[in-house]
Motif scaffolding. Structure first.
Motif, PDB file in Angstrom:
ATOM      1  N   THR A  53       0.831  -1.204   0.000  1.00  0.00           N
ATOM      2  CA  THR A  53       0.000   0.000   0.000  1.00  0.00           C
ATOM      3  C   THR A  53       0.865   1.254   0.000  1.00  0.00           C
ATOM      4  N   ALA A  54       1.888   1.275   0.841  1.00  0.00           N
ATOM      5  CA  ALA A  54       2.794   2.430   0.897  1.00  0.00           C
ATOM      6  C   ALA A  54       3.465   2.654  -0.452  1.00  0.00           C
ATOM      7  N   ASN A  55       3.937   1.584  -1.064  1.00  0.00           N
ATOM      8  CA  ASN A  55       4.618   1.698  -2.355  1.00  0.00           C
ATOM      9  C   ASN A  55       3.689   2.271  -3.431  1.00  0.00           C
ATOM     10  N   ILE A  56       2.468   1.758  -3.463  1.00  0.00           N
ATOM     11  CA  ILE A  56       1.515   2.173  -4.493  1.00  0.00           C
ATOM     12  C   ILE A  56       1.092   3.621  -4.284  1.00  0.00           C
ATOM     13  N   LEU A  57       0.794   4.010  -3.048  1.00  0.00           N
ATOM     14  CA  LEU A  57       0.343   5.379  -2.785  1.00  0.00           C
ATOM     15  C   LEU A  57       1.422   6.400  -3.139  1.00  0.00           C
ATOM     16  N   GLN A  58       2.666   6.089  -2.776  1.00  0.00           N
ATOM     17  CA  GLN A  58       3.727   7.040  -3.080  1.00  0.00           C
ATOM     18  C   GLN A  58       3.872   7.240  -4.589  1.00  0.00           C
ATOM     19  N   LYS A  59       3.817   6.127  -5.319  1.00  0.00           N
ATOM     20  CA  LYS A  59       3.970   6.205  -6.777  1.00  0.00           C
ATOM     21  C   LYS A  59       2.752   6.838  -7.441  1.00  0.00           C
ATOM     22  N   GLN A  60       1.560   6.408  -7.038  1.00  0.00           N
ATOM     23  CA  GLN A  60       0.329   6.878  -7.678  1.00  0.00           C
ATOM     24  C   GLN A  60       0.137   8.383  -7.511  1.00  0.00           C
ATOM     25  N   PHE A  61       0.417   8.893  -6.302  1.00  0.00           N
ATOM     26  CA  PHE A  61       0.141  10.298  -6.014  1.00  0.00           C
ATOM     27  C   PHE A  61       1.395  11.159  -5.966  1.00  0.00           C
ATOM     28  N   ARG A  62       2.529  10.579  -6.377  1.00  0.00           N
ATOM     29  CA  ARG A  62       3.804  11.298  -6.517  1.00  0.00           C
ATOM     30  C   ARG A  62       4.178  12.012  -5.215  1.00  0.00           C
ATOM     31  N   LEU A  63       4.068  11.291  -4.119  1.00  0.00           N
ATOM     32  CA  LEU A  63       4.420  11.824  -2.804  1.00  0.00           C
ATOM     33  C   LEU A  63       5.926  11.698  -2.590  1.00  0.00           C
ATOM     34  N   THR A 162      -3.415  10.447   8.034  1.00  0.00           N
ATOM     35  CA  THR A 162      -4.759   9.924   7.821  1.00  0.00           C
ATOM     36  C   THR A 162      -4.916   8.703   8.719  1.00  0.00           C
ATOM     37  N   LEU A 163      -5.889   8.769   9.607  1.00  0.00           N
ATOM     38  CA  LEU A 163      -6.066   7.714  10.610  1.00  0.00           C
ATOM     39  C   LEU A 163      -6.723   6.475  10.010  1.00  0.00           C
ATOM     40  N   ILE A 164      -6.254   5.321  10.461  1.00  0.00           N
ATOM     41  CA  ILE A 164      -6.869   4.039  10.106  1.00  0.00           C
ATOM     42  C   ILE A 164      -7.776   3.664  11.279  1.00  0.00           C
ATOM     43  N   LEU A 165      -9.073   3.816  11.083  1.00  0.00           N
ATOM     44  CA  LEU A 165     -10.039   3.638  12.164  1.00  0.00           C
ATOM     45  C   LEU A 165     -10.818   2.338  12.006  1.00  0.00           C
ATOM     46  N   GLU A 187      -3.371  17.015  -3.551  1.00  0.00           N
ATOM     47  CA  GLU A 187      -4.683  17.500  -3.971  1.00  0.00           C
ATOM     48  C   GLU A 187      -5.763  16.965  -3.023  1.00  0.00           C
ATOM     49  N   PRO A 188      -6.887  17.708  -2.884  1.00  0.00           N
ATOM     50  CA  PRO A 188      -7.985  17.222  -2.028  1.00  0.00           C
ATOM     51  C   PRO A 188      -8.449  15.812  -2.395  1.00  0.00           C
ATOM     52  N   MET A 189      -8.501  15.499  -3.694  1.00  0.00           N
ATOM     53  CA  MET A 189      -8.931  14.155  -4.104  1.00  0.00           C
ATOM     54  C   MET A 189      -7.907  13.099  -3.689  1.00  0.00           C
ATOM     55  N   THR A 190      -6.636  13.478  -3.644  1.00  0.00           N
ATOM     56  CA  THR A 190      -5.607  12.553  -3.161  1.00  0.00           C
ATOM     57  C   THR A 190      -5.841  12.231  -1.697  1.00  0.00           C
ATOM     58  N   ILE A 191      -6.110  13.263  -0.903  1.00  0.00           N
ATOM     59  CA  ILE A 191      -6.363  13.054   0.529  1.00  0.00           C
ATOM     60  C   ILE A 191      -7.586  12.165   0.718  1.00  0.00           C
ATOM     61  N   ARG A 192      -8.644  12.445  -0.028  1.00  0.00           N
ATOM     62  CA  ARG A 192      -9.858  11.631   0.081  1.00  0.00           C
ATOM     63  C   ARG A 192      -9.579  10.192  -0.325  1.00  0.00           C
ATOM     64  N   ILE A 194      -6.735   8.586  -0.086  1.00  0.00           N
ATOM     65  CA  ILE A 194      -5.958   7.930   0.969  1.00  0.00           C
ATOM     66  C   ILE A 194      -6.855   7.575   2.150  1.00  0.00           C
ATOM     67  N   GLU A 195      -7.894   8.379   2.393  1.00  0.00           N
ATOM     68  CA  GLU A 195      -8.857   8.024   3.439  1.00  0.00           C
ATOM     69  C   GLU A 195      -9.587   6.729   3.092  1.00  0.00           C
ATOM     70  N   VAL A 196      -9.949   6.572   1.828  1.00  0.00           N
ATOM     71  CA  VAL A 196     -10.606   5.324   1.404  1.00  0.00           C
ATOM     72  C   VAL A 196      -9.648   4.148   1.556  1.00  0.00           C
ATOM     73  N   VAL A 197      -8.379   4.347   1.183  1.00  0.00           N
ATOM     74  CA  VAL A 197      -7.376   3.292   1.343  1.00  0.00           C
ATOM     75  C   VAL A 197      -7.225   2.929   2.817  1.00  0.00           C
TER      76      VAL A 197
END
Length: 213
Positions: A53-63, A162-165, A187-192, A194-197
């Motif tokens: 998940t960490a690998n994909i998020l960093q690459k997908q959203f260019r973090l 972003t909390l994992i609840l 971007e706001p959509m990126t944050i949203r 990551i919340e879904v993830v």
């Protein structure tokens, strides 16, 4: 009036679908689909899933970097477990850190956060000055002295959590991430997204009893 053929209807639906597949929103949905499929794999461990998940998020959203921390079922404390994009020495310093539940409140004795949503908060460099020993945890300490030029600029020590609840809003872990490689805030959509993830991860972590009973 000429009747539209069923072939024409099918062709149009297929064409429109193919066009949407290249849309950024569709790419994000593919990310969700992929992670859900991974979480259902027989034999995959939570550790493997959060690393992927960490690998994909960093690459997908260019973090610039991302870290994921989890609640230990052994002692009820929180620690970073995986990362993507961190320098090895900065990661070694970060992974030694131990947090209590109280450390994730909006304002603590060590940190001050701004609430973006129920799941996400932002920590700004100006409001969270680092001590001398803390510089070892920064990915690019040489950039710490640069000033913020605009509201979109993400400074070196700005980050979001972003909390994992869990199902009862219990804190199972958190996803911590920087600005983008262009030094802007996500971007706001990126944050949203990551919340879904985080919600996808919570299903896996809860079912595998990662959190303390």
């Amino acid at each position: 009036m000429q009747q539209v053929s069923t072939d024409a209807v099918r062709r149009k639906l297929k064409f429109d679908y193919g066009r949407v597949r290249n849309d950024p929103t569709s790419k994000t949905m593919e990310l969700f689909q992929y992670l859900l499929k991974q979480s259902q794999k027989v034999g995959i461990s939570s550790q493997e899933l959060v690393q992927e998940t960490a690998n994909i998020l960093q690459k997908q959203f260019r973090l610039r970097w991302i870290m994921i921390g989890l609640l230990s079922p052994v002692d009820g404390l929180y620690r970073y477990e995986v990362h993507a994009g961190m320098r090895p020495d900065a990661w070694e310093s970060q992974r030694k850190r131990v947090y209590k539940y109280e450390d994730f409140q909006l304002v603590t004795k060590n940190y001050s956060a701004g609430e973006i949503s129920k799941q996400t908060r932002v920590y700004l460099q100006e409001e969270n000055p680092l001590g001398k020993d803390d510089l070892a945890t920064v990915n690019r300490p040489v950039l710490m002295g640069l000033s913020r030029k605009s509201e979109e600029d993400a400074s070196e020590n700005d980050f979001l959590d972003t909390l994992i609840l869990g199902p009862r809003d219990e804190l199972l872990g958190w996803i911590e991430y920087s600005g983008t490689i262009t030094n802007n805030f996500p971007e706001p959509m990126t944050i949203r997204s990551i919340e879904v993830v985080a919600s996808i991860l919570s299903c896996d972590l809860g079912s595998k009893s990662w959190h303390a009973k």
